[in-house]
Design an enzyme around this catalytic site. Structure first.
Site, PDB file in Angstrom:
ATOM      1  N   HIS A 199     131.770  16.543  67.531  1.00 40.13           N
ATOM      2  CA  HIS A 199     131.673  15.837  68.510  1.00 40.13           C
ATOM      3  C   HIS A 199     130.221  15.566  69.036  1.00 40.13           C
ATOM      4  O   HIS A 199     129.648  14.497  69.253  1.00 40.13           O
ATOM      5  CB  HIS A 199     132.694  15.545  69.656  1.00 40.13           C
ATOM      6  CG  HIS A 199     132.182  14.498  70.707  1.00 40.13           C
ATOM      7  ND1 HIS A 199     132.686  13.323  70.318  1.00 40.13           N
ATOM      8  CD2 HIS A 199     132.020  14.601  71.633  1.00 40.13           C
ATOM      9  CE1 HIS A 199     132.388  12.364  71.438  1.00 40.13           C
ATOM     10  NE2 HIS A 199     131.851  13.084  72.325  1.00 40.13           N
ATOM     11  N   ARG A 306     104.107  33.430  61.767  1.00 42.53           N
ATOM     12  CA  ARG A 306     103.863  34.351  62.702  1.00 42.53           C
ATOM     13  C   ARG A 306     104.912  35.236  62.957  1.00 42.53           C
ATOM     14  O   ARG A 306     106.044  34.980  63.450  1.00 42.53           O
ATOM     15  CB  ARG A 306     103.698  33.400  64.008  1.00 42.53           C
ATOM     16  CG  ARG A 306     102.430  32.497  63.844  1.00 42.53           C
ATOM     17  CD  ARG A 306     102.473  31.539  65.374  1.00 42.53           C
ATOM     18  NE  ARG A 306     101.475  30.703  65.512  1.00 42.53           N
ATOM     19  CZ  ARG A 306     101.563  29.375  65.156  1.00 42.53           C
ATOM     20  NH1 ARG A 306     102.693  28.970  64.673  1.00 42.53           N
ATOM     21  NH2 ARG A 306     100.469  28.590  65.052  1.00 42.53           N
ATOM     22  N   ARG A 342     101.315  36.619  58.564  1.00 48.13           N
ATOM     23  CA  ARG A 342     100.298  37.324  59.485  1.00 48.13           C
ATOM     24  C   ARG A 342     100.961  38.523  60.049  1.00 48.13           C
ATOM     25  O   ARG A 342     101.992  38.475  60.822  1.00 48.13           O
ATOM     26  CB  ARG A 342      99.902  36.455  60.526  1.00 48.13           C
ATOM     27  CG  ARG A 342      98.717  36.867  61.319  1.00 48.13           C
ATOM     28  CD  ARG A 342      98.437  35.901  62.434  1.00 48.13           C
ATOM     29  NE  ARG A 342      99.534  35.647  63.554  1.00 48.13           N
ATOM     30  CZ  ARG A 342      99.446  34.804  64.673  1.00 48.13           C
ATOM     31  NH1 ARG A 342      98.332  34.088  64.450  1.00 48.13           N
ATOM     32  NH2 ARG A 342     100.137  34.881  65.699  1.00 48.13           N
ATOM     33  N   GLU A 441      88.650  34.454  64.048  1.00 46.58           N
ATOM     34  CA  GLU A 441      89.002  33.583  65.354  1.00 46.58           C
ATOM     35  C   GLU A 441      88.299  34.093  66.636  1.00 46.58           C
ATOM     36  O   GLU A 441      88.369  34.038  67.784  1.00 46.58           O
ATOM     37  CB  GLU A 441      90.497  33.579  65.637  1.00 46.58           C
ATOM     38  CG  GLU A 441      91.108  35.162  65.492  1.00 46.58           C
ATOM     39  CD  GLU A 441      92.751  35.182  65.600  1.00 46.58           C
ATOM     40  OE1 GLU A 441      93.289  34.288  66.224  1.00 46.58           O
ATOM     41  OE2 GLU A 441      93.267  36.199  65.168  1.00 46.58           O
ATOM     42  N   ASP A 465      92.296  30.373  69.198  1.00 47.10           N
ATOM     43  CA  ASP A 465      91.380  31.440  69.728  1.00 47.10           C
ATOM     44  C   ASP A 465      89.968  31.320  69.628  1.00 47.10           C
ATOM     45  O   ASP A 465      89.122  31.470  70.567  1.00 47.10           O
ATOM     46  CB  ASP A 465      91.994  32.690  69.086  1.00 47.10           C
ATOM     47  CG  ASP A 465      93.072  33.250  69.934  1.00 47.10           C
ATOM     48  OD1 ASP A 465      93.441  32.767  71.010  1.00 47.10           O
ATOM     49  OD2 ASP A 465      93.873  34.119  69.398  1.00 47.10           O
ATOM     50  N   ARG A 475      92.566  29.096  77.510  1.00 48.53           N
ATOM     51  CA  ARG A 475      93.055  27.618  77.053  1.00 48.53           C
ATOM     52  C   ARG A 475      94.296  27.117  77.741  1.00 48.53           C
ATOM     53  O   ARG A 475      95.050  26.112  77.803  1.00 48.53           O
ATOM     54  CB  ARG A 475      93.340  27.483  75.574  1.00 48.53           C
ATOM     55  CG  ARG A 475      94.068  28.482  75.025  1.00 48.53           C
ATOM     56  CD  ARG A 475      93.996  28.327  73.479  1.00 48.53           C
ATOM     57  NE  ARG A 475      94.323  29.554  72.651  1.00 48.53           N
ATOM     58  CZ  ARG A 475      95.335  29.714  72.196  1.00 48.53           C
ATOM     59  NH1 ARG A 475      96.210  28.710  71.958  1.00 48.53           N
ATOM     60  NH2 ARG A 475      95.695  30.774  71.323  1.00 48.53           N
ATOM     61  N   CYS A 512      94.171  27.392  59.737  1.00 48.63           N
ATOM     62  CA  CYS A 512      95.663  27.458  60.225  1.00 48.63           C
ATOM     63  C   CYS A 512      95.716  27.176  61.776  1.00 48.63           C
ATOM     64  O   CYS A 512      96.702  27.315  62.509  1.00 48.63           O
ATOM     65  CB  CYS A 512      96.413  28.876  59.932  1.00 48.63           C
ATOM     66  SG  CYS A 512      95.430  30.137  60.475  1.00 48.63           S
TER      67      CYS A 512
END
Length: 592
Positions: A199, A306, A342, A441, A465, A475, A512
């Site tokens: 439901h 990640r 990564r 980065e 980064d 950030r 990325c």
């Protein structure tokens, strides 16, 4: 207790209604629906609300004493009497009373809601008990609380209101349950049980709100007012998300909402410009449950997996077999041509079970990512062994985050070679071609990209980064977040130099970071010559549409002009005008 209260954790269930929602949890229990959320409009009402609570408490005790007397008179046995005595003790417990009054004073809420908050606090404490019997005694407290709420409700006739914009957390929802809810105020559902035809699922789909079911224990894991994210596409629920995760999902939510038009028509098409320049498109994922969504939205491979999320919400570290099972689910998946894994970006303030050992003043610049891996080599080797073992199942790329210099990548490669030799000596088969790459980065990596390119098979630019470190801003700091600008001329020049350095060395260069998934930047990135763009899967159809609507020549021409502009505002104005001119239907309201 505060650490636990705000700890980020993830639960996985079955996504039955797609979409992303971010809101406050509302723990729904059909037994206490008469305890509505009610904020006191005037602080002067607090004393009278406390009086209401004390009166209800006294009335509840009186009722129990009367019941006890009846049982004694009827000779009903000792066990019921014992239970009643326990309940009376709870009602007289000073901590129970003080906590409830504290909730009224400090949260300025109704007595009913204050009792409910107290019950949830006790629930948390009892859940931590190892003894099954003691943990089960929470039911006594719940019964006491419910009795008090019932007595309050009988004398309280104010309109029952549910807070706006809540995510309903429930064991399950029956038709009668949903009938009691103010459905128009609900953002999403998450339930302990259920399936695609339950439901809850049917209601959620009909209302087009995200829902995840079959989470098994979310009602005991989540408290009312917890921050919560529901991803109904991947079946993931994130409780108390840290700022980085929240920001990422806000972006994902925005992308999902934009993808609700006919853009999916572009998902299955290749990202080829009108003059036949091909760009590979990857998907960024955090959980293996996101893979079907990535394929559905047109990802050709996984450009960024990640892996640190494997570690979250655990007291013990995952072993090699757990790692392997996870990577096995990403590599060689039908519909995906490659998978870029990564290595974990743990450390600092990110999810490590023993994070107190790594408390740092500025974790973003501290012991994290590859620095952490090189410090905790045995931990690192466990992950590398599993990744290498998974390589036999398909095309696999290993990517190392936050490389800042030659020493780091050479040490990483040395450890990788050692692990590889160990596996081969154990007779374990590995993939024939395992590509290794690094995330670019950090500005230092950009400056020596020509040298780093000789050490690896590919680069992938992590713009999140890179922008942060280049512009010297945190950030997630709201005070300076306005300075986070992907189109800053310094950032664009850095990216261009990385692409040039990589291509000169004969290696592929991908991106990325989230910049790759912003359609307004697509022409610039194509003009730079990036070989692959990997992004949140929901962004893929729109980016493909842009690529298929331009020529490489036009993209290079646009970039050439952009690189002559010296200020951010000039670049934003120019790019905005160009995109509006070329894609008026997509960028009519664009504001870069």
């Amino acid at each position: 207790m505060d650490d636990d209260k705000t700890k980020t954790f993830v639960m996985k269930g079955i996504g039955v209604s797609p979409g992303v929602v971010i809101g406050k949890a509302y723990l729904f229990n059909r037994m206490d629906i008469q305890a509505p959320f009610c904020k006191l409009g005037d602080a002067d009402l607090i004393p009278s609300e406390i009086d209401r609570f004390l009166e209800a408490l006294h009335e509840s005790e009186t009722q129990l004493l009367e019941l006890k007397k009846k049982l004694v008179d009827s000779g009903g046995g000792m066990e019921p009497l014992y239970i009643i005595d326990v309940h009376i003790m709870i009602m007289r417990d000073r901590k129970f009373i003080d906590l409830t009054m504290q909730n009224i004073r400090e949260m300025s809420v109704s007595a009913e809601w204050a009792v409910r908050m107290t019950l949830e606090k006790y629930q948390e404490m009892f859940d931590r008990m190892e003894d099954d019997y003691l943990r089960g005694r929470i039911t006594d407290i719940q019964h006491v609380g419910q009795k008090i709420i019932n007595n309050l409700a009988c004398k309280h006739h104010a309109p029952l209101e549910m807070p706006e914009g809540v995510v309903i957390i429930a064991a399950d929802l029956s038709p009668s349950d949903t009938a009691q809810l103010k459905i128009d105020k609900v953002l999403g559902f998450a339930t302990d049980v259920g399936g695609k035809t339950s439901h809850t699922a049917i209601v959620a789909r009909s209302m087009e709100i995200p829902a995840v079911v079959a989470l098994k224990s979310i009602t005991s894991a989540v408290s009312t007012n917890d921050d919560i994210i529901i991803d109904g596409s991947s079946g993931v629920v994130i409780v108390n998300p840290d700022p980085e995760i929240r920001r990422r999902y806000e972006w994902k939510k925005k992308l999902y909402e934009k993808a609700q038009d006919d853009l999916l028509d572009y998902a299955g098409l290749p990202a080829v410009t009108k003059d036949n320049h091909r760009v590979e498109i990857g998907g960024n994922i955090e959980f293996i449950e996101e893979i079907p969504s990535a394929i559905h939205h047109g990802a050709e491979g996984i450009g960024l997996y990640r892996t640190e999320f494997i570690y979250i919400n655990r007291q013990e570290l995952p072993d090699e077999e757990e790692h392997l099972a996870n990577y096995r689910s990403v590599v060689g998946v039908e519909g995906l041509s490659w998978a870029t894994i990564r290595t974990f970006d743990l450390g600092g303030d990110k999810f490590f079970p023993d994070k107190k050992s790594f408390h740092e003043m500025n974790p973003q610049l501290g012991m994290r990512a590859i620095r952490f891996c090189l410090k905790e080599k045995e931990l690192f080797k466990v992950q590398l062994r599993a990744i290498l073992r998974a390589s036999v199942y398909g095309k696999l790329r290993i990517m190392f985050p936050m490389i800042s210099g030659m020493e780091e990548i050479r040490e990483v490669k040395s450890i990788l070679a050692e692990v590889k030799n160990d596996l081969l000596s154990e007779g374990i088969q590995l993939g024939k071609k395992i590509e290794t790459g690094i995330m670019i980065e950090i500005p230092s990596a950009v400056i020596i990209a020509d040298q780093l390119a000789r050490e690896v098979d590919f680069f992938s630019i992590g713009t999140n980064d890179l922008i942060q470190y280049t512009l010297a801003i945190d950030r997630i700091n709201e005070q300076v977040s306005y300075l986070y600008e992907p189109l800053h001329p310094a950032v664009l020049r850095l990216i261009k130099s990385v692409v040039d350095a990589g291509h000169k060395a004969g290696i592929r260069v991908a991106m990325c970071g989230e910049m790759a998934g912003e359609p307004a930047y697509t022409m610039i990135l194509v003009g730079m010559g990036l070989d692959e763009l990997s992004m949140n899967p929901l962004a893929i159809p729109r980016v493909k549409k842009i690529i298929r609507g331009i020529t490489l020549k036009a993209a290079e021409s646009l970039l050439e002009k952009v690189l002559t502009l010296s200020s951010l505002e000039e670049i934003k104005t120019f790019v905005g005008e160009e995109m509006r001119k070329r894609f008026p239907e997509d960028f009519s309201e664009i504001s870069l």
